[in-house]
Design a protein around this motif. Structure first.
Motif, PDB file in Angstrom:
ATOM      1  N   GLY A 107     -16.473 -50.776 -44.824  1.00 36.98           N
ATOM      2  CA  GLY A 107     -17.347 -51.810 -45.387  1.00 36.98           C
ATOM      3  C   GLY A 107     -18.271 -51.273 -46.458  1.00 36.98           C
ATOM      4  O   GLY A 107     -18.381 -51.854 -47.549  1.00 36.98           O
ATOM      5  N   LEU A 108     -18.925 -50.137 -46.178  1.00 37.17           N
ATOM      6  CA  LEU A 108     -19.870 -49.559 -47.144  1.00 37.17           C
ATOM      7  C   LEU A 108     -19.159 -49.055 -48.398  1.00 37.17           C
ATOM      8  O   LEU A 108     -19.669 -49.217 -49.508  1.00 37.17           O
ATOM      9  CB  LEU A 108     -20.665 -48.420 -46.485  1.00 37.17           C
ATOM     10  CG  LEU A 108     -21.662 -48.846 -45.401  1.00 37.17           C
ATOM     11  CD1 LEU A 108     -22.314 -47.623 -44.769  1.00 37.17           C
ATOM     12  CD2 LEU A 108     -22.735 -49.790 -45.972  1.00 37.17           C
ATOM     13  N   VAL A 109     -17.984 -48.464 -48.225  1.00 39.00           N
ATOM     14  CA  VAL A 109     -17.224 -47.972 -49.383  1.00 39.00           C
ATOM     15  C   VAL A 109     -16.768 -49.131 -50.267  1.00 39.00           C
ATOM     16  O   VAL A 109     -16.908 -49.090 -51.498  1.00 39.00           O
ATOM     17  CB  VAL A 109     -16.001 -47.133 -48.931  1.00 39.00           C
ATOM     18  CG1 VAL A 109     -15.059 -46.869 -50.096  1.00 39.00           C
ATOM     19  CG2 VAL A 109     -16.461 -45.815 -48.317  1.00 39.00           C
ATOM     20  N   ILE A 110     -16.235 -50.175 -49.635  1.00 41.54           N
ATOM     21  CA  ILE A 110     -15.756 -51.341 -50.404  1.00 41.54           C
ATOM     22  C   ILE A 110     -16.905 -52.003 -51.166  1.00 41.54           C
ATOM     23  O   ILE A 110     -16.777 -52.344 -52.347  1.00 41.54           O
ATOM     24  CB  ILE A 110     -15.049 -52.354 -49.483  1.00 41.54           C
ATOM     25  CG1 ILE A 110     -13.728 -51.766 -48.969  1.00 41.54           C
ATOM     26  CG2 ILE A 110     -14.768 -53.673 -50.219  1.00 41.54           C
ATOM     27  CD1 ILE A 110     -13.090 -52.550 -47.844  1.00 41.54           C
ATOM     28  N   LEU A 111     -18.048 -52.172 -50.491  1.00 44.04           N
ATOM     29  CA  LEU A 111     -19.204 -52.785 -51.165  1.00 44.04           C
ATOM     30  C   LEU A 111     -19.744 -51.870 -52.266  1.00 44.04           C
ATOM     31  O   LEU A 111     -20.218 -52.349 -53.298  1.00 44.04           O
ATOM     32  CB  LEU A 111     -20.313 -53.109 -50.158  1.00 44.04           C
ATOM     33  CG  LEU A 111     -20.002 -54.206 -49.125  1.00 44.04           C
ATOM     34  CD1 LEU A 111     -21.240 -54.506 -48.282  1.00 44.04           C
ATOM     35  CD2 LEU A 111     -19.510 -55.491 -49.791  1.00 44.04           C
ATOM     36  N   TYR A 112     -19.662 -50.550 -52.064  1.00 42.21           N
ATOM     37  CA  TYR A 112     -20.101 -49.603 -53.093  1.00 42.21           C
ATOM     38  C   TYR A 112     -19.238 -49.720 -54.346  1.00 42.21           C
ATOM     39  O   TYR A 112     -19.729 -49.574 -55.470  1.00 42.21           O
ATOM     40  CB  TYR A 112     -20.064 -48.164 -52.562  1.00 42.21           C
ATOM     41  CG  TYR A 112     -20.656 -47.152 -53.507  1.00 42.21           C
ATOM     42  CD1 TYR A 112     -22.033 -46.907 -53.500  1.00 42.21           C
ATOM     43  CD2 TYR A 112     -19.864 -46.468 -54.427  1.00 42.21           C
ATOM     44  CE1 TYR A 112     -22.607 -45.989 -54.379  1.00 42.21           C
ATOM     45  CE2 TYR A 112     -20.419 -45.545 -55.312  1.00 42.21           C
ATOM     46  CZ  TYR A 112     -21.792 -45.321 -55.273  1.00 42.21           C
ATOM     47  OH  TYR A 112     -22.347 -44.415 -56.159  1.00 42.21           O
ATOM     48  N   LEU A 113     -17.946 -49.984 -54.135  1.00 46.18           N
ATOM     49  CA  LEU A 113     -17.032 -50.140 -55.274  1.00 46.18           C
ATOM     50  C   LEU A 113     -17.375 -51.389 -56.095  1.00 46.18           C
ATOM     51  O   LEU A 113     -17.053 -51.465 -57.280  1.00 46.18           O
ATOM     52  CB  LEU A 113     -15.580 -50.204 -54.790  1.00 46.18           C
ATOM     53  CG  LEU A 113     -15.019 -48.897 -54.204  1.00 46.18           C
ATOM     54  CD1 LEU A 113     -13.640 -49.132 -53.608  1.00 46.18           C
ATOM     55  CD2 LEU A 113     -14.975 -47.789 -55.257  1.00 46.18           C
ATOM     56  N   ILE A 114     -18.011 -52.384 -55.443  1.00 48.07           N
ATOM     57  CA  ILE A 114     -18.491 -53.565 -56.190  1.00 48.07           C
ATOM     58  C   ILE A 114     -19.686 -53.138 -57.025  1.00 48.07           C
ATOM     59  O   ILE A 114     -19.694 -53.256 -58.243  1.00 48.07           O
ATOM     60  CB  ILE A 114     -18.876 -54.713 -55.238  1.00 48.07           C
ATOM     61  CG1 ILE A 114     -17.649 -55.216 -54.466  1.00 48.07           C
ATOM     62  CG2 ILE A 114     -19.516 -55.873 -56.018  1.00 48.07           C
ATOM     63  CD1 ILE A 114     -17.966 -56.244 -53.392  1.00 48.07           C
ATOM     64  N   GLY A 122     -26.060 -53.739 -47.665  1.00 45.85           N
ATOM     65  CA  GLY A 122     -25.163 -53.776 -46.516  1.00 45.85           C
ATOM     66  C   GLY A 122     -25.568 -52.748 -45.473  1.00 45.85           C
ATOM     67  O   GLY A 122     -25.571 -53.029 -44.265  1.00 45.85           O
ATOM     68  N   ALA A 123     -25.920 -51.549 -45.939  1.00 46.99           N
ATOM     69  CA  ALA A 123     -26.352 -50.473 -45.038  1.00 46.99           C
ATOM     70  C   ALA A 123     -27.661 -50.824 -44.348  1.00 46.99           C
ATOM     71  O   ALA A 123     -27.831 -50.593 -43.139  1.00 46.99           O
ATOM     72  CB  ALA A 123     -26.510 -49.171 -45.825  1.00 46.99           C
ATOM     73  N   ILE A 124     -28.599 -51.407 -45.105  1.00 45.04           N
ATOM     74  CA  ILE A 124     -29.881 -51.841 -44.521  1.00 45.04           C
ATOM     75  C   ILE A 124     -29.641 -52.878 -43.435  1.00 45.04           C
ATOM     76  O   ILE A 124     -30.237 -52.830 -42.355  1.00 45.04           O
ATOM     77  CB  ILE A 124     -30.814 -52.410 -45.622  1.00 45.04           C
ATOM     78  CG1 ILE A 124     -31.299 -51.303 -46.540  1.00 45.04           C
ATOM     79  CG2 ILE A 124     -32.008 -53.142 -44.995  1.00 45.04           C
ATOM     80  CD1 ILE A 124     -32.011 -51.793 -47.793  1.00 45.04           C
ATOM     81  N   SER A 125     -28.734 -53.803 -43.706  1.00 45.58           N
ATOM     82  CA  SER A 125     -28.424 -54.882 -42.771  1.00 45.58           C
ATOM     83  C   SER A 125     -27.888 -54.345 -41.442  1.00 45.58           C
ATOM     84  O   SER A 125     -28.377 -54.708 -40.371  1.00 45.58           O
ATOM     85  CB  SER A 125     -27.400 -55.834 -43.406  1.00 45.58           C
ATOM     86  OG  SER A 125     -27.043 -56.844 -42.490  1.00 45.58           O
TER      87      SER A 125
END
Length: 300
Positions: A107-114, A122-125
């Motif tokens: 999840g974090l990697v995919i969102l980082y790619l955005i 996302g990480a805070i959440s």
């Protein structure tokens, strides 16, 4: 016979995975994020939408899995959660932790790619949900206040995914979903009060199904409606709501308020369940109206 057993086993694993990640909740969160993206994007990139959906689902699924690991003994005490994969013994804590960790990283990697800001939120959440909200649920009714922060992130996360930064527009989307969580979760807490009590969860602001809780539910419903109408006044940057859509949002809000007042008047589980369902309809339809309003104005 062997094929049937394999099929049944595969179905059981898939079913447990869906329950561990709370598929319906995760899909509703992804829906919020995608709505936020449509509001923030100048041009729709469907690859980004897909990444946001997958990344968002992974993080929500991971949060729910960690939550069920931490609450496995309490889940076993409640009717609603006793048959979940971990308390029922169908899945080990080790397996659940592996799944949760894998989903977190994905999840974090995919969102980082955005973009990095989306991944950061996302990480805070996931941190707030797992490390702060979950332990507080058995300690204090203030857990709902803490839980409202990660719960309010998805709507604004979509805007951040579209623009790469945090400003007044995603802040407004955050506030709408933040205030909405209180009547929603307190209605849920009222409806399932006896079951939550078995697990030792404190969900209602006064700890009881009383007038004080009912008053706060009504007040937060009113604040939710007011915050939802702010974009109609042209003070929230690029986030704007036309007068017609503002009226529709107000009608939705009054519909939800009707059930909040009904709960205040009757103070029974049936009214609480009706308000909970009305609140789900409210946030879903509000997001649809916001998105349609933007694109109808663009087309006109």
């Amino acid at each position: 016979m062997e094929n049937t057993q394999v099929h049944t086993s595969s179905f059981s694993i898939l079913s447990d995975l869906k329950e561990l990640t709370k598929v319906r909740l995760a899909v509703s969160v992804v829906f919020s994020s995608v709505a936020g993206y449509f509001l923030g994007a100048e041009t729709i990139d469907f690859v980004t939408v897909l990444m946001l959906g997958i990344g968002g689902y992974c993080l929500v699924g991971a949060s729910n899995a960690y939550n069920q690991i931490l609450e496995k003994d309490l889940d076993a005490l409640m009717d609603r959660t006793g048959d979940r994969p971990i308390p029922s013994g169908r899945m080990s804590v080790t397996t659940a932790f592996f799944i949760a960790s894998l989903l977190t990283i994905l999840g974090l990697v995919i969102l980082y790619l955005i973009n990095p800001v989306t991944s950061m939120f996302g990480a805070i959440s996931i941190f707030l949900y797992v490390s702060v909200y979950t332990p507080l649920k058995t300690k204090t009714p203030l857990s709902v206040f803490v839980g409202a922060f990660p719960g309010a992130i998805p709507f604004m996360l979509g805007w951040v995914a579209a623009t790469g930064d945090f400003s007044i527009e995603p802040g407004t989307l955050f506030m709408i979903q933040f205030f909405w969580q209180f009547p929603h979760f307190w209605a849920l807490g009222w409806w399932l009060y006896d079951d939550y009590k078995k697990g030792g969860f404190f969900m209602l602001p006064t700890g009881k199904k009383d007038k004080g809780t009912a008053v706060q539910i009504v007040l937060y419903t009113v604040w939710t409606i007011l915050v939802s109408l702010i974009p109609a006044f042209g003070v929230t940057g690029k986030l704007f709501l036309s007068p017609v859509s503002a009226v529709l949002v107000l009608i939705l809000g009054l519909f939800m308020l009707k059930y909040a007042l009904k709960l205040y008047k009757k103070r029974d589980s049936k009214s609480a369940k009706q308000l909970m369902l009305a609140s789900v309809s409210y946030i879903t339809l509000l997001q649809i109206i916001y998105v349609l309003d933007k694109f109808i104005r663009l087309w006109i």
